[in-house]
Design an enzyme around this catalytic site. Sequence first.
Site, PDB file in Angstrom:
ATOM      1  CG  PHE A   1      -3.724 -16.279  75.185  1.00 20.97           C
ATOM      2  CD1 PHE A   1      -2.644 -16.692  75.962  1.00 20.97           C
ATOM      3  CD2 PHE A   1      -4.926 -16.955  75.335  1.00 20.97           C
ATOM      4  CE1 PHE A   1      -2.766 -17.734  76.873  1.00 20.97           C
ATOM      5  CE2 PHE A   1      -5.055 -18.004  76.233  1.00 20.97           C
ATOM      6  CZ  PHE A   1      -3.977 -18.384  77.005  1.00 20.97           C
TER       7      PHE A   1
ATOM      8  CG  ASP B   1      -9.117 -17.027  69.506  1.00 24.81           C
ATOM      9  OD1 ASP B   1     -10.156 -16.871  70.164  1.00 24.81           O
ATOM     10  OD2 ASP B   1      -8.078 -17.535  69.979  1.00 24.81           O
TER      11      ASP B   1
ATOM     12  CE  LYS C   1     -11.167 -16.170  77.903  1.00 23.16           C
ATOM     13  NZ  LYS C   1     -10.586 -15.899  79.198  1.00 23.16           N
TER      14      LYS C   1
ATOM     15  CB  THR D   1     -15.013 -39.648  74.333  1.00 28.13           C
ATOM     16  OG1 THR D   1     -13.922 -40.547  74.229  1.00 28.13           O
ATOM     17  CG2 THR D   1     -16.136 -40.321  75.121  1.00 28.13           C
TER      18      THR D   1
END
Lengths: 475, 472
Positions: A197, A303, A334, A359
């Site tokens: 995931f 990850d 997280k 931005t």
Amino acid sequence: MLRRIKGVRYLSSKYFPNEPTSPVVKTASVPGPKSKQINQELGQVYDNKATYFVTDYFNSYGNYISDADGNKLLDVFCQISSIPLGYNNPKLIEAAKSDEMIDAIVNRPALACFPSTNYAQILKDGLLAAAPPGMNKIWTSLCGSDANETAYKAAFMYQHSKIRGNKPFSEEELSSVMNNKAPGASEMTILSFEKGFHGRTFGSLSTTRSKAIHKLDIPAFDWPVAPFPKLQYPLEEFEQENRQEEQRCLNKLEEIIENAPKQIAALIVEPVQSEGGDNHASSEFFQGIRDITKKHNVLFIVDEVQTGVGASGKFWAHEHWNLTSPPDMVTFSKKFQAAGFYYSNPDLQPKDAYRQFNTWCGDPSKAILAKAIYQVIKQDGLVSKTANVGDYLYSGLQQLVNKSDKLKNLRGKNFGTFIAFDCVNADVRNKLLADCRLNGLNVGGCGESGVRLRPTLLFEQKHADLFLNILEKVL
Amino acid sequence: MSNQSVSAKYFPNEPQQPIVKTTSLNVSKQEIEALGKVFDSRSAYFAADYSKSIGNYIADVDGNLYLDVYAQIASIPLGYNNPALIETAKSDKMIRAIVDRPALGNFPGNDLKEICGEILKVAPKGQDKLWSGLSGADANELAFKAVFFWYQAQKRGYKTDFSREEVESVMHNQAPGSPELAILSFERAFHGRLFASGSTTCSKPIHKLDLPAFKWPKAEFPSYKYPLDENVEANKKEDERCLAIVEDLFKTWSIPIAGVLVEPIQSEGGDNHASGEFFQGLRDLTIKHGALLIMDEVQTGVGATGVMWAHERFNLQPPPDLVTFSKKFQSAGYFFHDPEIVPNFAYRQFNTWCGDPARMILAGSIGEQILKNDLVKVADRVGKYLYEKLEKLQSKYPKYLKDLRGKDRATFIAWSLESSEARNQFLNDMKKVGINIGGCAEDSVRLRPTLIFEENHADVLIEAIEKVLSKY
């Protein structure tokens, strides 16, 4: 059942002197009537289908989450693994009230164009101080999915730049890219693993392979997927089988890379596949990935969105592996509240400005919070404390799992509180989660029939005891 | 000036003029270089000192104070260190939102409806629901997902379950589970830089090079001749030509088009305007071909065009299906009204945080201040004043103020120069006289001041432009 050792000094009591000593459940159901009513009203303006219960954050405290009905649940799910130091931690409140924070909230900069004079220091004292071994640069973003996608962009630009050398972009590249076509638009890919995931924006979602519901009806890139080892538990009893399984997966990975019709720019993997079921693999497996990626010029992205920031008993879970050379990029979010990726190779910064750009390029208010989080973790030694509590919790769970005919595959030994187990099927799991809530324990699932523990870093022995007692009662 | 100044109310000590102490920016350069060792800082203009910035003026670390008409790429709504926003930042609500960031989809706070309610008070006409994200790119991608869910549900039935084939194929990123569907966008559009939003962006090659992209179609966006009142017929024909291209793409593109994504004014791509008729034409085409219309109001939204949402001027019938927002609102996400844009099952439009209440609370507060001080009207009034002055300058310096655009679009004004070099020189020279100002496209200048930019600020700006141009 293990009982707490007398005389233990609790850090959680330092931060939360009035933390409840046990959960409080006042209603006959969780969610209770107020929670249901408020959620129904919320549904008029906001998709509320996945609500567990409506939360009262003002009255949540330490390891306890309070709901709209006044129930106080011991929380080992923690906003899907993203509350590092408990609810309303006074140190974070102090950071939130600081002039630095107020400035960051009301004067949000376009960081890459008008960086604030204190941004370098904020990074240095927080996110960079916490950088994984071998990493000394950072790019900041807003969430885990975004962190992964910016890492993918860095990977694609790096690989193309390597091929292009010092030549400028060709006319053909410049014109074709405006039609989303090669050679200007890349045909390279990112490889991920089954059950991985990595987020839900379109690029990251193309690497997510956890559940169909995460992906259905959404266009995806045709990117390769490799098998992730399915280990058998207990590990001590299946050493040979598991070694073979990991070797099978590594062989398959190398075969996929060697036969890939399009160049694989990078590979992404979680140290523990969390959403996909808390699937672990050994250090040898990850060293194998490091070796294969080096050999085939594939960048290695780890990850650490869910596994990072202490819960595994190391600050970064991949530190458990002791790799011969560090990964190329490590993504985070997280528990750190901020998000982004770490790296060390200067070539991962594109050659031209305005390529890795947007931005806001992150959010200083979250970087300030990350700094406060890091400082508490460091000062209080929370990583090693979590390792100890995790060992205690694991051994308690081991006894429960051994006794129960409903639980199996306990995993996360010597891995802090990053522990999970399976139920015999999804129905048993779902009932277990609901019964736990009714008994004052907020706990989350993962995979098809897994239960994952994702408590705060201030989850201590006394909380572990409560957790084990409730689980035993429910079982 | 008879109008009571809102900026003076918020910022009684706002300077009357920029302060230019040094143009060498030595401290800035050092700081940017130091930052560059750990964070890509090559696009930095200067290192800013936000604690010393006030109202419409941004401070750099060399002691300069610039009048800021770029405002963090159009994302500062009420000036630096606005006292009303500081009050919000200090509120208990904000502090809780910062330290207890919720996974909103699973554990919404008991005040979430109220927080959404504050944002919805300034929702575009016809929209009464929202979904929240974190940035403009994220907002657009969430909107794409909503569009794809909706489009497939039209075929499958809203409540119909997925087929086994869909559930299996999707795990391999293959159809039918991962369908081949497209979002149509326009040449020169900018919608963000994640992979799907990047696939709809078509502003400059540098935004896109070396990144994989979905094979999604681009239509042409009208290129008008200026001044508009002298080119009515030609521009009308241009609208028709572009709409015909859109219709043609609907009929011929190899992948079904589920949604059309468009900015009311293409901002990054050059401040390209189009008429209400053009947008109504798009609305009609999306309905005719069973697609949804997404208005990207990331840069145009929140007052700067003289209406709260730029597309409200077009008075589209029916209103757009989704309106995305970010930037000046600090929060991000999309507004919508059709309940079937909420997907049929849980965990489809979902992620860990589903937005950020800290930024949503700030958005509510920004909306409240805009309503309380009628700032949309202020922008409209000041915009007219500024535009007239620019028109006068244009007649004096036509080479440097070509294609002046944004008439009756409040302060959302832009113009072009003759080349990219001339434009860059102009932007650079403006900094030397104390104005922080930004470009768009290759050769254009865009004004993106705050909503409390008033006549006195416009005077400072005009004087500075004249000072720079008089030396050319």
